[in-house]
Write an enzyme that holds these catalytic residues in place. Structure first.
Site, PDB file in Angstrom:
ATOM      1  N   HIS A   1       0.982  -1.290  -0.153  1.00 26.72           N
ATOM      2  CA  HIS A   1       0.106   0.054  -0.023  1.00 26.72           C
ATOM      3  C   HIS A   1       0.907   1.221  -0.113  1.00 26.72           C
ATOM      4  CE1 HIS A   1      -3.302  -2.698   1.873  1.00 26.72           C
ATOM      5  NE2 HIS A   1      -3.411  -2.445   0.607  1.00 26.72           N
TER       6      HIS A   1
ATOM      7  N   HIS B   1       2.681  -3.383   6.721  1.00 29.22           N
ATOM      8  CA  HIS B   1       1.795  -2.246   6.410  1.00 29.22           C
ATOM      9  C   HIS B   1       1.727  -1.252   7.558  1.00 29.22           C
ATOM     10  CE1 HIS B   1      -0.733  -4.282   3.079  1.00 29.22           C
ATOM     11  NE2 HIS B   1       0.318  -5.174   3.364  1.00 29.22           N
TER      12      HIS B   1
ATOM     13  N   GLU C   1       1.594   3.860   3.039  1.00 28.07           N
ATOM     14  CA  GLU C   1       2.140   3.240   4.370  1.00 28.07           C
ATOM     15  C   GLU C   1       3.561   3.407   4.122  1.00 28.07           C
ATOM     16  OE1 GLU C   1      -0.291  -0.379   4.370  1.00 28.07           O
ATOM     17  OE2 GLU C   1      -1.909   0.587   4.042  1.00 28.07           O
TER      18      GLU C   1
ATOM     19  N   GLU D   1       0.955  -4.487  10.911  1.00 27.44           N
ATOM     20  CA  GLU D   1       0.450  -3.273  10.754  1.00 27.44           C
ATOM     21  C   GLU D   1       1.572  -2.367  11.992  1.00 27.44           C
ATOM     22  OE1 GLU D   1      -1.662  -1.819   8.743  1.00 27.44           O
ATOM     23  OE2 GLU D   1      -3.046  -3.204   8.579  1.00 27.44           O
TER      24      GLU D   1
END
Ligand code: 0X9
Ligand code: ZN
Length: 400
Positions: free
Chosen positions: A165, A290, A168, A364
């Site tokens: 992504h 991420h 990010e 994350e």
């Protein structure tokens, strides 16, 4: 009934007009159930899918966009203003040296130069592979770092993916740090040899087109840059893998942030990392880096059934969370569907399955929402430090 619907559209449009001049906002959307969540994911609202647990999702709204939420029948409140997505334009630090990767975000060229600089200094330890070509024609690179003595090809592989992504950014900082620490480990004498019959496999920028776009046009661009042919752009690479493809938490609408594409592996970027994983035998773990949320998310993403090795994932996840606390942050770990939400077609489910149930997670990174994707540069180095601790835990689980 029709009249009432018309009335609410008019009201919504008026609300849109009223906020038209008020800039960019981070908003907190109340999502009462899975159907409302799906409605939101199917829309072109710029949601942050890292934020849900059923109950709420955050999003970024531009001038005049608040009416979209009114049309969807969703309540929300503003969290605070965000800089316009092109506020980052022209802010590239062209004079950066490779040591500044701890304190500044690097452009695509700078990240690739960082990897190439290491490769030229340690040619016996690092190999580079062209693993595919992005939708806009840019080579996607994969790196292998291992001892030359491990040339049997039987080493245990650790697959690290950065910048799936594109917004990010800190995930790019983290994969650079994984390269630096891996080389440091291989070149520093120590009592127990580091990376013995283990190989580190890094894809620094899986989504180069999207990443370049975040520097030039839209800081909050998430997907790749496919022209979907209907006026919309981008496929969400983390909904384009095959396991569970098409299910809950993905969308069939090209304008959606979670658009899954026309078929599993329809995108050259996901094809590239799939072939890298297939060609390099013996992957024992995969981390797709991420942000944000401070979560270690394990399979499954597409169903609630526990995966075959759930207990082992939980055990490793607990150790990783302990390592991730090294700079004082709390991370949580658990099944993705439970901690976050459904995300059918994500990388973790695919690599878990393709690698014979080898631990595979979406990690994350920072933060938990204060800055979100626009994590300040003074948080890069502690994020890198804690991420490296998580990698060390994984390496320790699969000694060579
Ligand atoms: O939506 C995603 O792809 C991930 N969040 S992010 O904001 N980094 O895009 C989360 C995927 C994790 N898996 C599940 N939520 N099931
Ligand atoms: Zn992401």
């Amino acid at each position: 009934m029709r009249c009432r619907a018309l009335f609410s559209v008019v009201l919504a449009c008026l609300a849109g007009l009223a906020s038209a001049a008020t800039g960019w906002w981070r908003v907190h959307i109340h999502v009462p159930d899975q159907a409302a969540l799906q409605r939101l994911l199917d829309s072109d609202v710029n949601v942050m899918p890292c934020t849900p647990g059923l109950g709420h999702v955050d999003a970024i709204l531009g001038p005049g966009e608040e009416f979209k939420l009114a049309l969807l029948g969703l309540d929300y409140h503003r969290l605070g203003p965000v800089p316009p997505p092109d506020a980052w334009k022209g802010r590239e630090n062209v004079g950066l040296t490779s040591s500044d990767y701890r304190t500044a975000y690097f452009t695509a060229d700078q990240i690739l130069a960082f990897f190439e600089d290491y490769r030229s200094r340690f040619p016996a330890l690092i190999n580079r592979f062209a693993i595919g070509t992005s939708i806009n024609g840019e080579t996607i690179w994969g790196y292998r770092i291992r001892r030359p003595a491990a040339n049997s090809g039987r080493e245990k592989g650790f697959l690290m993916i950065g910048l799936t992504h594109s917004r990010e950014w800190v995930s790019g900082s983290v994969v650079m740090h994984i390269l630096a620490k891996t080389i440091e480990g291989l070149t520093t004498p120590q009592t127990r040899p580091f990376l013995n019959n283990q190989g580190m496999y890094i894809v620094p920028i899986l989504n180069p087109d999207g990443y370049r776009f975040t520097w030039t046009n839209d800081r909050f661009w998430r997907k790749n840059r496919r022209n979907n042919g209907n006026g919309t752009f981008g496929v969400d690479l983390n909904r384009n893998y095959s396991v569970g493809w098409g299910g809950a938490g993905s969308s069939g609408n090209g304008s959606s942030q979670t658009y899954r594409g026309t078929a599993p592996f329809s995108e050259p970027e996901t094809q590239a990392v799939r072939s890298f994983n297939m060609l390099m035998p013996g992957m024992v773990a995969c981390v797709d880096w991420h942000s944000f949320g401070q979560l270690v998310l394990w399979p499954w993403s597409h169903i609630t059934t526990p995966p075959p090795t759930a207990a082992e994932l939980d055990r490793i996840g607990r150790l990783m969370v302990t390592g991730l606390a090294v700079r004082g942050q709390t991370y949580r770990q658990g099944p993705a569907w439970e901690l976050n939400s459904f995300a059918a077609g994500s990388s973790k489910d695919y690599f878990y399955d393709a690698n014979g149930n080898a631990p595979s997670c979406t990690l994350e990174l920072r933060d938990t929402g204060a800055f979100g994707f626009a994590l300040p540069e003074n948080q890069i180095s502690p994020t890198q430090d804690e991420a490296w601790e998580a990698v060390r835990v994984l390496l320790g689980q699969f000694p060579g």
